[in-house]
Design an enzyme around this catalytic site. Structure first.
Site, PDB file in Angstrom:
ATOM      1  CG  ASP A  60      27.762  11.305  51.983  1.00  0.00           C
ATOM      2  OD1 ASP A  60      27.682  10.816  50.840  1.00  0.00           O
ATOM      3  OD2 ASP A  60      28.616  10.963  52.812  1.00  0.00           O
ATOM      4  CB  THR A  90      29.653   4.440  48.206  1.00  0.00           C
ATOM      5  OG1 THR A  90      29.092   5.756  48.228  1.00  0.00           O
ATOM      6  CG2 THR A  90      29.669   3.937  46.769  1.00  0.00           C
ATOM      7  CD  GLU A 150      31.420  11.395  49.505  1.00  0.00           C
ATOM      8  OE1 GLU A 150      32.440  10.698  49.642  1.00  0.00           O
ATOM      9  OE2 GLU A 150      30.297  11.039  49.887  1.00  0.00           O
ATOM     10  CB  ILE A 187      25.321   6.789  48.573  1.00  0.00           C
ATOM     11  CG1 ILE A 187      24.321   6.862  47.419  1.00  0.00           C
ATOM     12  CG2 ILE A 187      25.184   5.420  49.277  1.00  0.00           C
ATOM     13  CD1 ILE A 187      24.504   5.765  46.370  1.00  0.00           C
ATOM     14  CG  ASP A 188      27.787   8.338  55.173  1.00  0.00           C
ATOM     15  OD1 ASP A 188      28.911   8.688  54.782  1.00  0.00           O
ATOM     16  OD2 ASP A 188      27.567   7.911  56.320  1.00  0.00           O
ATOM     17  CG  ASP A 220      31.719  11.751  55.936  1.00  0.00           C
ATOM     18  OD1 ASP A 220      31.132  11.132  55.037  1.00  0.00           O
ATOM     19  OD2 ASP A 220      32.925  12.053  55.886  1.00  0.00           O
TER      20      ASP A 220
END
Length: 287
Positions: free
Chosen positions: A105, A110, A78, A107-108, A233
């Site tokens: 990702d 944030t 990402e 940190i999905d 995601d």
């Protein structure tokens, strides 16, 4: 942490799944150590689309670990892609011919991380010639690890996960999200929420698509939908659900692939009903 038997998908003596698990675990531990110690928060595509130095650091850590083991593999992360739906689409197209593509990702969720709300995750998937063969979602707040291998099932800490048994929307707990695309995806999703809320047991909107999808795989949710998502995601969560006996598709019902942005993910039993309700409400895709 165990993964339920990950001896397939091996190059030489290195298991793809073992590397994915180790990488997600290390990134998650590092992210958790930074909770409450964020030096800067910036915005990307919209005022609600946040990025921190922890996102960037996590992605760098993940890239370094993967490339140490598999230097010839490609990585779509990402934070390496310009913000916005068009940039995401082009980035995926540019890498669509890669034999091995890791989709990350760092940190999905944030926004949750920034606010100290403990619902965020690390999502790592590996696609071989466009098909996801390994998916890992790790929740550092609960130390919960969800792992799937194509054709081998899905597991949470070594125990096989199975989707829920609910067979109607009325009995189902469903999740969705508030997209960062405030002008395109958000109004469509809001329309969907308004249509779906009266038809289900309840709705949950906790702010991490990857973790919501892991919860569908684990039977904690019967379904999840969101309009305007990105490959990072969805990719790992999609395999988790499929390998737990569920179904993932585009909002028109066509099979999931890496380019899907409008995702419907369920236990399978309520899939068609959820698609129909969203379609009837005009809330299944961005026009």
């Amino acid at each position: 942490m165990t993964d339920g038997g990950s001896n397939s998908f091996v190059v030489g003596s290195k298991s793809f799944t073992a590397v994915a698990i180790n990488t997600a675990s290390k990134a998650g531990e590092w992210i958790k150590s930074k909770l409450g110690d964020i030096n800067w928060v910036d915005t990307k595509f919209s005022a609600q689309d946040l990025v921190t130095e922890v996102d960037k650091g996590s992605e760098k850590l993940i890239r370094n670990l993967i490339l140490t083991h598999f230097p010839d593999h490609s990585i779509l992360g990402e934070e390496g892609v310009e913000p916005g739906p068009e940039a995401s689409k082009k980035a995926l197209q540019a890498m669509s011919d890669e034999e091995y593509l890791w989709i990350v990702d760092p940190i999905d969720g944030t926004t949750n991380f920034v606010h100290g709300f403990p619902f965020y995750s690390v999502s790592i998937a590996l696609a071989h010639k466009g098909e996801v063969i390994v998916g890992v979602v790790y929740d550092p707040s609960r130390d919960e690890l969800f792992v799937a291998e194509k054709g081998k099932g899905a597991y949470r800490h070594g125990k096989k996960t199975e989707v829920s048994a609910e067979d109607t929307l009325l009995r189902s707990l469903i999740a969705t999200g508030f997209p960062a695309d405030r002008d395109g995806a958000l109004p469509v999703n809001l329309k969907g929420m308004q249509a779906i809320a009266p038809k289900v047991r309840n709705l949950r909107i906790a702010g991490s698509a990857a973790l919501h999808m892991a919860y569908v795989a684990a039977g904690r949710l019967s379904g999840f939908w969101e309009i305007g998502l990105n490959p990072w995601d969805i990719a790992a969560g999609a395999l988790l659900i499929q390998e737990s006996g569920g179904r993932v598709s585009d909002s028109d019902g066509s099979p999931y692939h890496l380019g899907v942005r409008n995702v419907i993910a369920t236990n399978g039993h309520i899939h068609d009903e959820l698609i129909q309700e969203l379609t009837n409400a005009g809330a299944s895709r961005i026009e």
